[in-house]
Design a protein around this motif. Structure first.
Motif, PDB file in Angstrom:
ATOM      1  N   LEU A  51       0.194   0.283  10.941  1.00  0.00           N
ATOM      2  CA  LEU A  51       0.073  -1.152  10.318  1.00  0.00           C
ATOM      3  C   LEU A  51      -1.277  -0.968   9.415  1.00  0.00           C
ATOM      4  O   LEU A  51      -2.109  -0.277   9.713  1.00  0.00           O
ATOM      5  CB  LEU A  51      -0.334  -1.976  11.469  1.00  0.00           C
ATOM      6  N   VAL A  52      -1.055  -1.706   8.363  1.00  0.00           N
ATOM      7  CA  VAL A  52      -2.193  -1.618   7.148  1.00  0.00           C
ATOM      8  C   VAL A  52      -2.534  -2.914   6.939  1.00  0.00           C
ATOM      9  O   VAL A  52      -1.555  -4.007   6.766  1.00  0.00           O
ATOM     10  CB  VAL A  52      -1.460  -1.356   6.013  1.00  0.00           C
ATOM     11  N   ILE A  53      -3.737  -3.242   7.304  1.00  0.00           N
ATOM     12  CA  ILE A  53      -4.365  -4.563   6.837  1.00  0.00           C
ATOM     13  C   ILE A  53      -5.426  -4.489   5.918  1.00  0.00           C
ATOM     14  O   ILE A  53      -6.320  -3.818   5.615  1.00  0.00           O
ATOM     15  CB  ILE A  53      -5.379  -5.017   8.117  1.00  0.00           C
ATOM     16  N   LYS A  54      -5.056  -5.544   4.852  1.00  0.00           N
ATOM     17  CA  LYS A  54      -6.105  -5.501   3.531  1.00  0.00           C
ATOM     18  C   LYS A  54      -6.696  -6.826   3.512  1.00  0.00           C
ATOM     19  O   LYS A  54      -6.223  -7.951   3.756  1.00  0.00           O
ATOM     20  CB  LYS A  54      -5.071  -5.390   2.440  1.00  0.00           C
ATOM     21  N   THR A  55      -7.980  -6.523   3.097  1.00  0.00           N
ATOM     22  CA  THR A  55      -8.586  -7.723   2.625  1.00  0.00           C
ATOM     23  C   THR A  55      -9.586  -7.654   1.435  1.00  0.00           C
ATOM     24  O   THR A  55      -9.656  -6.396   0.873  1.00  0.00           O
ATOM     25  CB  THR A  55      -9.720  -8.129   3.888  1.00  0.00           C
ATOM     26  N   GLU A  56     -10.069  -8.539   0.795  1.00  0.00           N
ATOM     27  CA  GLU A  56     -10.641  -8.434  -0.096  1.00  0.00           C
ATOM     28  C   GLU A  56     -11.994  -9.211  -0.339  1.00  0.00           C
ATOM     29  O   GLU A  56     -12.107 -10.336   0.452  1.00  0.00           O
ATOM     30  CB  GLU A  56      -9.929  -8.793  -1.663  1.00  0.00           C
ATOM     31  N   THR A  57     -12.976  -8.950  -1.204  1.00  0.00           N
ATOM     32  CA  THR A  57     -14.289  -9.639  -1.167  1.00  0.00           C
ATOM     33  C   THR A  57     -14.689  -9.791  -2.518  1.00  0.00           C
ATOM     34  O   THR A  57     -14.484  -8.927  -3.388  1.00  0.00           O
ATOM     35  CB  THR A  57     -15.391  -8.943  -0.194  1.00  0.00           C
ATOM     36  N   VAL A 101      -2.196 -15.580   7.097  1.00  0.00           N
ATOM     37  CA  VAL A 101      -1.688 -14.538   6.286  1.00  0.00           C
ATOM     38  C   VAL A 101      -1.481 -14.764   4.994  1.00  0.00           C
ATOM     39  O   VAL A 101      -0.681 -15.544   4.614  1.00  0.00           O
ATOM     40  CB  VAL A 101      -0.398 -13.815   7.121  1.00  0.00           C
ATOM     41  N   ILE A 102      -2.078 -14.136   4.106  1.00  0.00           N
ATOM     42  CA  ILE A 102      -1.676 -14.412   2.447  1.00  0.00           C
ATOM     43  C   ILE A 102      -0.803 -13.671   2.215  1.00  0.00           C
ATOM     44  O   ILE A 102       0.190 -14.502   1.275  1.00  0.00           O
ATOM     45  CB  ILE A 102      -3.012 -13.660   1.836  1.00  0.00           C
ATOM     46  N   GLU A 103      -0.289 -12.556   2.631  1.00  0.00           N
ATOM     47  CA  GLU A 103       1.007 -11.889   1.992  1.00  0.00           C
ATOM     48  C   GLU A 103       1.449 -10.843   3.111  1.00  0.00           C
ATOM     49  O   GLU A 103       0.414 -10.102   3.712  1.00  0.00           O
ATOM     50  CB  GLU A 103       0.478 -11.076   0.723  1.00  0.00           C
ATOM     51  N   GLU A 104       2.609 -10.691   3.208  1.00  0.00           N
ATOM     52  CA  GLU A 104       3.214  -9.524   4.054  1.00  0.00           C
ATOM     53  C   GLU A 104       4.337  -8.813   3.528  1.00  0.00           C
ATOM     54  O   GLU A 104       5.160  -9.661   2.854  1.00  0.00           O
ATOM     55  CB  GLU A 104       3.580 -10.388   5.537  1.00  0.00           C
ATOM     56  N   SER A 105       4.279  -7.576   3.524  1.00  0.00           N
ATOM     57  CA  SER A 105       4.967  -6.765   2.619  1.00  0.00           C
ATOM     58  C   SER A 105       5.476  -5.371   3.454  1.00  0.00           C
ATOM     59  O   SER A 105       4.599  -4.997   4.422  1.00  0.00           O
ATOM     60  CB  SER A 105       4.447  -6.456   1.292  1.00  0.00           C
ATOM     61  N   ILE A 106       6.376  -4.613   2.760  1.00  0.00           N
ATOM     62  CA  ILE A 106       6.394  -3.185   3.435  1.00  0.00           C
ATOM     63  C   ILE A 106       5.992  -2.249   2.243  1.00  0.00           C
ATOM     64  O   ILE A 106       6.361  -2.373   1.194  1.00  0.00           O
ATOM     65  CB  ILE A 106       7.795  -3.064   3.504  1.00  0.00           C
ATOM     66  N   GLY A 107       5.146  -1.181   2.695  1.00  0.00           N
ATOM     67  CA  GLY A 107       4.660  -0.496   1.742  1.00  0.00           C
ATOM     68  C   GLY A 107       5.613   0.752   1.293  1.00  0.00           C
ATOM     69  O   GLY A 107       6.542   0.882   2.065  1.00  0.00           O
ATOM     70  N   GLY A 109       6.985   2.883   4.371  1.00  0.00           N
ATOM     71  CA  GLY A 109       7.690   2.022   5.256  1.00  0.00           C
ATOM     72  C   GLY A 109       6.468   1.203   6.291  1.00  0.00           C
ATOM     73  O   GLY A 109       7.194   0.325   7.040  1.00  0.00           O
ATOM     74  N   ARG A 110       5.337   1.350   6.018  1.00  0.00           N
ATOM     75  CA  ARG A 110       4.565   0.662   6.565  1.00  0.00           C
ATOM     76  C   ARG A 110       4.147  -0.944   6.534  1.00  0.00           C
ATOM     77  O   ARG A 110       4.289  -1.117   5.300  1.00  0.00           O
ATOM     78  CB  ARG A 110       3.054   1.531   6.772  1.00  0.00           C
ATOM     79  N   LYS A 111       4.107  -1.689   7.329  1.00  0.00           N
ATOM     80  CA  LYS A 111       3.908  -3.027   7.313  1.00  0.00           C
ATOM     81  C   LYS A 111       2.604  -3.111   6.582  1.00  0.00           C
ATOM     82  O   LYS A 111       1.583  -2.720   7.240  1.00  0.00           O
ATOM     83  CB  LYS A 111       4.040  -3.815   8.585  1.00  0.00           C
ATOM     84  N   VAL A 112       2.550  -4.087   5.431  1.00  0.00           N
ATOM     85  CA  VAL A 112       1.040  -4.292   5.029  1.00  0.00           C
ATOM     86  C   VAL A 112       0.804  -5.958   5.186  1.00  0.00           C
ATOM     87  O   VAL A 112       1.796  -6.700   4.802  1.00  0.00           O
ATOM     88  CB  VAL A 112       1.014  -4.038   3.607  1.00  0.00           C
ATOM     89  N   ILE A 113      -0.413  -6.219   5.788  1.00  0.00           N
ATOM     90  CA  ILE A 113      -0.649  -7.581   5.930  1.00  0.00           C
ATOM     91  C   ILE A 113      -1.870  -7.934   5.261  1.00  0.00           C
ATOM     92  O   ILE A 113      -3.036  -7.228   5.415  1.00  0.00           O
ATOM     93  CB  ILE A 113      -0.897  -8.104   7.368  1.00  0.00           C
ATOM     94  N   LYS A 114      -1.966  -8.775   4.276  1.00  0.00           N
ATOM     95  CA  LYS A 114      -3.039  -9.248   3.531  1.00  0.00           C
ATOM     96  C   LYS A 114      -3.848 -10.541   4.090  1.00  0.00           C
ATOM     97  O   LYS A 114      -2.906 -11.449   4.193  1.00  0.00           O
ATOM     98  CB  LYS A 114      -2.767  -9.270   2.146  1.00  0.00           C
TER      99      LYS A 114
END
Lengths: 154, 152
Positions: B66-72, B4-10, B13-18
Motif C-alpha cells: 500500500l502506498v500512502i502519499k502526503t504533502e506539505t 482521503v483526498i484521492e485514491e488510485s491504482i499505481g 498495481g498498488r493502491k495509492v492513498i493521498k
C-alpha cells in the motif's frame, strides 16, 4: 645489465632495487565499489597476479606497496583514502581503476563524489573503463612495473 | 474520521492513498491495526512549490502493499517513529537529503552527510556550483567546508 663470461651478472644497485620492487608489489586489500569485484578477479586463478609478483593482498596498509583505488571515491571516503595512503610505507604506488576514480565518471555532475582521486593522493597508472576488465587492470599492473623499472613502453 | 483526498491504482498495481498531513498518524494507526506491520520505505519528492512524502507499507501475512502519499507546504510532516521503528532512519535520510522536518522525531540529525554540510542536496534549489569538501578532524569526525584545504 651485462653478463660476464664467467657467469657473473653485473648491474647497478638502483637497477637491482627497482627490479626487486617491481616484482614484489603487494596490493592493499581495499575496495570501494563495483570495480572491486574486477579487482578480486585479478587475484583469482584465471589471471593470477601472483605470476607478476603481486603475491597476496595485504590486510594492513603498513605491509603493502600498492594501492588499487577500485571504485567511486565519495567525499566522505576521501579523508579515509588519504589516511590509508599516508599509513603505507615508501616506496608506494597507486593505480586508479575505473572512470569514477579518474574524473568522477557518471557521478561527475553530482554533489557527493570526488572528481578524480588524484585530487587527494598522487596516482601512477590510470586504468579507464566502467569497470575495466581484469585483463586491463593486469595490463595496468605490468605498466606500473615497467614504470618502476624505468623501461619505456612501446 | 480520516479524509482521503484521492485514491488510485499505481502503475505497479498498488493502491495509492493521498491524505492531508493532519490525518497521517490517524490513517497509519488504522492501517497498522489492519495488518500493515512493515514500513518498507519513505521517499521525498520536491515539487518546487511543495514537498511530497511517500510511505510504502507492506502487509507481511497477506503479502499486500500500500502506498500512502502526503504533502506539505512548510517542510514539516509528523513523525511516524512512535508507530514504526524503521521510520527512524528513513526519516533522518529524508531530512538529510530533502530537508523535510519530521515533527516528534527523537533524534533528527543528518544520516549520511556531516552536520556542517550546507543545504539539502536532493532539493531542486540546491546550488551545485558551490562545491563542498569533507575533511576529518583529529577525533575522526567529519566536517564539511567550502575550502579544499589540507589533504585535497
Amino acid at each position: 645489465m651485462k653478463t660476464g663470461e664467467t657467469g657473473i651478472l653485473t648491474t647497478t644497485l638502483e637497477k637491482a632495487l627497482e627490479w626487486g620492487r617491481s616484482n614484489s608489489l603487494w596490493p592493499l586489500t581495499f575496495g570501494l565499489a563495483c570495480c572491486a569485484i574486477e579487482m578480486m578477479a585479478i587475484q583469482a586463478s584465471d589471471l593470477d597476479i601472483s605470476r607478476f609478483g603481486s603475491e597476496i593482498f595485504r590486510n594492513s596498509p603498513r605491509q603493502s606497496d600498492l594501492m588499487i583505488v577500485s571504485g567511486t571515491v565519495t567525499k566522505k571516503m576521501a579523508p579515509r583514502v588519504r589516511r590509508l595512503y599516508d599509513e603505507m610505507p615508501y616506496p608506494k604506488y597507486v593505480i586508479a581503476q575505473g572512470v569514477c576514480v579518474i574524473q568522477g565518471g557518471p557521478y561527475n555532475q553530482g554533489y557527493s563524489v570526488v572528481l578524480g582521486v588524484d585530487k587527494v593522493i598522487p596516482v601512477d597508472v590510470y586504468v579507464p573503463g566502467c569497470p575495466p576488465t581484469p585483463e586491463a587492470l593486469t595490463y595496468g599492473l605490468i605498466l606500473l612495473q615497467k614504470k618502476i623499472r624505468h623501461e619505456t613502453d612501446r | 474520521m480520516v479524509e482521503v483526498i484521492e485514491e488510485s491504482i499505481g502503475k505497479d498495481g498498488r493502491k495509492v492513498i493521498k491524505v492531508a498531513k493532519e490525518y497521517l498518524i490517524a490513517i497509519m494507526k488504522d492501517l497498522k491495526s489492519q495488518g500493515y506491520d512493515h514500513l518498507s520505505l519513505i521517499t521525498g519528492i520536491d515539487r518546487k512549490d511543495k514537498l511530497e512524502v511517500v510511505y510504502h507499507l507492506h502487509n507481511m501475512k497477506e503479502d499486500k502493499y500500500l502506498v500512502i502519499k502526503t504533502e506539505t507546504l512548510d517542510e514539516r510532516v509528523p513523525s511516524l517513529t512512535s508507530l514504526y521503528s524503521s521510520a527512524n532512519w528513513d526519516e533522518r535520510e529524508q531530512y538529510d537529503l530533502m530537508g523535510i522536518v519530521f515533527e516528534g522525531h527523537p533524534n533528527l540529525k543528518r544520516l549520511f552527510l556531516p552536520e556542517s554540510w550546507v543545504g539539502h542536496p536532493l532539493r531542486k534549489n540546491y546550488d551545485l556550483s558551490k562545491v563542498q569538501y569533507i575533511n576529518m578532524d583529529e577525533n575522526g569526525d567529519d566536517y564539511a567546508t567550502f575550502d579544499p584545504g589540507d589533504g585535497w
